[in-house]
Design a protein around this motif. Sequence first.
Motif, PDB file in Angstrom:
ATOM      1  N   LEU A  71     -13.543  29.728 -36.679  1.00 43.24           N
ATOM      2  CA  LEU A  71     -13.705  28.355 -35.900  1.00 43.24           C
ATOM      3  C   LEU A  71     -12.425  27.869 -35.166  1.00 43.24           C
ATOM      4  CD1 LEU A  71     -15.306  25.913 -35.599  1.00 43.24           C
ATOM      5  CD2 LEU A  71     -14.390  24.728 -37.699  1.00 43.24           C
ATOM      6  N   LEU A  72     -11.198  28.199 -35.802  1.00 45.73           N
ATOM      7  CA  LEU A  72     -10.129  27.946 -34.959  1.00 45.73           C
ATOM      8  C   LEU A  72     -10.151  28.443 -33.439  1.00 45.73           C
ATOM      9  CD1 LEU A  72      -7.439  26.520 -34.976  1.00 45.73           C
ATOM     10  CD2 LEU A  72      -6.248  28.483 -35.881  1.00 45.73           C
ATOM     11  N   GLY A  73     -10.326  29.495 -33.344  1.00 46.84           N
ATOM     12  CA  GLY A  73     -10.587  30.097 -31.795  1.00 46.84           C
ATOM     13  C   GLY A  73     -11.403  29.550 -30.998  1.00 46.84           C
ATOM     14  N   TYR A  74     -12.709  29.180 -31.591  1.00 44.34           N
ATOM     15  CA  TYR A  74     -13.830  28.408 -30.734  1.00 44.34           C
ATOM     16  C   TYR A  74     -13.240  27.206 -30.507  1.00 44.34           C
ATOM     17  CZ  TYR A  74     -17.206  32.297 -31.347  1.00 44.34           C
ATOM     18  OH  TYR A  74     -18.030  33.426 -31.358  1.00 44.34           O
ATOM     19  N   ALA A  75     -12.679  26.533 -31.685  1.00 45.78           N
ATOM     20  CA  ALA A  75     -12.213  24.879 -31.423  1.00 45.78           C
ATOM     21  C   ALA A  75     -11.077  24.867 -30.360  1.00 45.78           C
ATOM     22  CB  ALA A  75     -11.717  24.631 -32.670  1.00 45.78           C
ATOM     23  N   ARG A  76     -10.187  25.716 -30.079  1.00 41.63           N
ATOM     24  CA  ARG A  76      -9.315  25.614 -29.095  1.00 41.63           C
ATOM     25  C   ARG A  76      -9.793  25.792 -27.818  1.00 41.63           C
ATOM     26  NH1 ARG A  76      -4.428  25.417 -31.442  1.00 41.63           N
ATOM     27  NH2 ARG A  76      -3.843  26.737 -33.300  1.00 41.63           N
ATOM     28  N   ARG A  77     -10.897  26.538 -27.824  1.00 42.01           N
ATOM     29  CA  ARG A  77     -11.617  26.878 -26.409  1.00 42.01           C
ATOM     30  C   ARG A  77     -12.381  25.637 -26.071  1.00 42.01           C
ATOM     31  NH1 ARG A  77     -14.100  32.341 -27.580  1.00 42.01           N
ATOM     32  NH2 ARG A  77     -15.649  32.028 -26.087  1.00 42.01           N
ATOM     33  N   LEU A  79     -11.999  22.681 -26.952  1.00 37.65           N
ATOM     34  CA  LEU A  79     -11.054  21.446 -26.704  1.00 37.65           C
ATOM     35  C   LEU A  79     -10.527  21.747 -25.301  1.00 37.65           C
ATOM     36  CD1 LEU A  79      -9.524  20.557 -30.135  1.00 37.65           C
ATOM     37  CD2 LEU A  79     -11.285  19.385 -28.961  1.00 37.65           C
ATOM     38  N   LYS A  80     -10.272  23.048 -24.942  1.00 37.89           N
ATOM     39  CA  LYS A  80      -9.491  23.204 -23.464  1.00 37.89           C
ATOM     40  C   LYS A  80     -10.646  22.696 -22.516  1.00 37.89           C
ATOM     41  CE  LYS A  80      -7.461  26.825 -20.917  1.00 37.89           C
ATOM     42  NZ  LYS A  80      -8.645  26.826 -19.589  1.00 37.89           N
ATOM     43  N   LEU A  81     -11.964  23.404 -22.655  1.00 34.06           N
ATOM     44  CA  LEU A  81     -12.928  22.927 -21.644  1.00 34.06           C
ATOM     45  C   LEU A  81     -13.080  21.614 -21.698  1.00 34.06           C
ATOM     46  CD1 LEU A  81     -15.360  26.070 -22.460  1.00 34.06           C
ATOM     47  CD2 LEU A  81     -14.033  25.621 -20.432  1.00 34.06           C
ATOM     48  N   HIS A  82     -13.308  21.073 -22.896  1.00 33.48           N
ATOM     49  CA  HIS A  82     -13.381  19.491 -22.754  1.00 33.48           C
ATOM     50  C   HIS A  82     -12.228  18.613 -21.865  1.00 33.48           C
ATOM     51  CE1 HIS A  82     -13.316  15.477 -24.916  1.00 33.48           C
ATOM     52  NE2 HIS A  82     -14.633  15.548 -25.037  1.00 33.48           N
ATOM     53  N   GLY A  83     -11.159  19.121 -22.030  1.00 37.87           N
ATOM     54  CA  GLY A  83     -10.199  18.600 -21.295  1.00 37.87           C
ATOM     55  C   GLY A  83     -10.313  18.661 -20.116  1.00 37.87           C
ATOM     56  N   GLU A  84     -10.748  19.916 -19.603  1.00 40.98           N
ATOM     57  CA  GLU A  84     -10.954  20.332 -18.287  1.00 40.98           C
ATOM     58  C   GLU A  84     -11.975  19.585 -17.519  1.00 40.98           C
ATOM     59  OE1 GLU A  84     -11.401  24.571 -17.841  1.00 40.98           O
ATOM     60  OE2 GLU A  84      -9.343  25.083 -18.429  1.00 40.98           O
ATOM     61  N   VAL A  85     -13.052  19.219 -18.108  1.00 40.94           N
ATOM     62  CA  VAL A  85     -14.127  18.657 -17.780  1.00 40.94           C
ATOM     63  C   VAL A  85     -13.986  16.895 -17.381  1.00 40.94           C
ATOM     64  CG1 VAL A  85     -16.455  17.660 -18.233  1.00 40.94           C
ATOM     65  CG2 VAL A  85     -15.968  19.954 -18.610  1.00 40.94           C
ATOM     66  N   LEU A  86     -12.996  16.387 -18.332  1.00 38.04           N
ATOM     67  CA  LEU A  86     -12.759  15.141 -18.242  1.00 38.04           C
ATOM     68  C   LEU A  86     -11.481  14.872 -17.134  1.00 38.04           C
ATOM     69  CD1 LEU A  86     -11.920  13.962 -21.994  1.00 38.04           C
ATOM     70  CD2 LEU A  86     -14.236  13.421 -20.558  1.00 38.04           C
ATOM     71  N   THR A  87     -10.939  15.738 -16.997  1.00 35.51           N
ATOM     72  CA  THR A  87      -9.827  15.956 -15.797  1.00 35.51           C
ATOM     73  C   THR A  87     -10.495  15.931 -14.577  1.00 35.51           C
ATOM     74  OG1 THR A  87      -8.007  16.672 -17.253  1.00 35.51           O
ATOM     75  CG2 THR A  87      -8.008  17.005 -14.712  1.00 35.51           C
ATOM     76  N   THR A  88     -11.481  16.801 -14.314  1.00 34.39           N
ATOM     77  CA  THR A  88     -12.159  17.120 -12.908  1.00 34.39           C
ATOM     78  C   THR A  88     -13.000  15.843 -12.763  1.00 34.39           C
ATOM     79  OG1 THR A  88     -12.449  19.512 -13.607  1.00 34.39           O
ATOM     80  CG2 THR A  88     -13.987  18.570 -11.995  1.00 34.39           C
ATOM     81  N   LEU A  89     -13.639  15.210 -13.780  1.00 34.64           N
ATOM     82  CA  LEU A  89     -14.659  14.096 -13.321  1.00 34.64           C
ATOM     83  C   LEU A  89     -13.763  12.930 -13.239  1.00 34.64           C
ATOM     84  CD1 LEU A  89     -17.907  15.118 -15.416  1.00 34.64           C
ATOM     85  CD2 LEU A  89     -17.218  15.512 -13.021  1.00 34.64           C
ATOM     86  N   ARG A  90     -12.571  12.667 -13.918  1.00 40.31           N
ATOM     87  CA  ARG A  90     -12.197  11.309 -14.078  1.00 40.31           C
ATOM     88  C   ARG A  90     -11.155  11.327 -12.998  1.00 40.31           C
ATOM     89  NH1 ARG A  90     -10.606  10.042 -20.256  1.00 40.31           N
ATOM     90  NH2 ARG A  90     -12.811   9.631 -20.930  1.00 40.31           N
ATOM     91  N   GLU A  91     -10.557  12.381 -12.192  1.00 40.28           N
ATOM     92  CA  GLU A  91      -9.787  12.447 -11.040  1.00 40.28           C
ATOM     93  C   GLU A  91     -10.207  13.141  -9.654  1.00 40.28           C
ATOM     94  OE1 GLU A  91      -6.660  11.529 -10.964  1.00 40.28           O
ATOM     95  OE2 GLU A  91      -6.078  11.417 -13.424  1.00 40.28           O
TER      96      GLU A  91
END
Length: 284
Positions: A71-77, A79-91
């Motif tokens: 799960l840890l490997g999937y969780a990091r990936r 959360l990384k994608l989650h952050g990228e989506v927010l950055t892309t759409l909020r900026e």
Amino acid sequence: MASYPSIDAELLRSFVAIADHGGFTRAAEAVNRTQSAVSMQMKRLEEDVLQRSLFERDGRQVKLTPEGQVLLGYARRILKLHGEVLTTLREPHMVGSVRIGTPDDYVMRFLPGILSRFAQSYPLVQVEVHCEPSYLLLQRRDLDLSIVTREPGTEIGQLLRRERFVWAEAPGFYTHEQRPIPLAMFNTDCFCRAWACNALDGLDIAYRVAYTSPSLSALLAVVGAGLAVSAQLQSIVPPELRLLGQAEGMPELPLASIMLLRSERNRSQASETLAEHIIEGFRL
């Protein structure tokens, strides 16, 4: 189609914090929650969502089960994608292009990390990289940012770092003992070539410029083959080459200044943000 419960990103964030900090107490501080709240989150994740045990307790330490490691490997990936989506759409304002000029010297050593971090935060900004010697970059007016090497006393722009030029050769070849010493240097308009020649002249050491190129990779290939000695900034000399100094009879070379130039006409939020990434990247 089978239906599975979704995994809340906050559950994954707390789970990763536990794995990184080795326990619930420090993880709770990291995610700004109480320890009991984090414990309830993990109980929900284990019992209601995944129906798998994720932790093993060893005294005060918490270790992941094999399922937890997966799960840890999937969780990091995730959360990384989650952050990228927010950055892309909020900026949405961070779009467009930035034109950056740099000598070949800094492309492999500094730019990969700088551009990787910039792309993670601002994936919609297009970056054009133009590789030319410093003296040519100083003549261009179409670039948003330029990284140039300058002699002490001629600095313009913002100082990124000062660094010494060093001599380098392939280990096991002792090319510096040849007379005249064969040199691999940038073309004649490079002041570091003049520095190297003047330093050798000062010690009355015979040399010849055997190889010239505007490409750092070409010069390093010649040096790596044992065909010549070169003088380059210390940070861009590959670790497989041998540095030469006064112990080998080679003269000490001066410090150079690496400067960042900003266009006065083409400033934008994207170029200023990339400039900040460049400044930070040259500190590493």
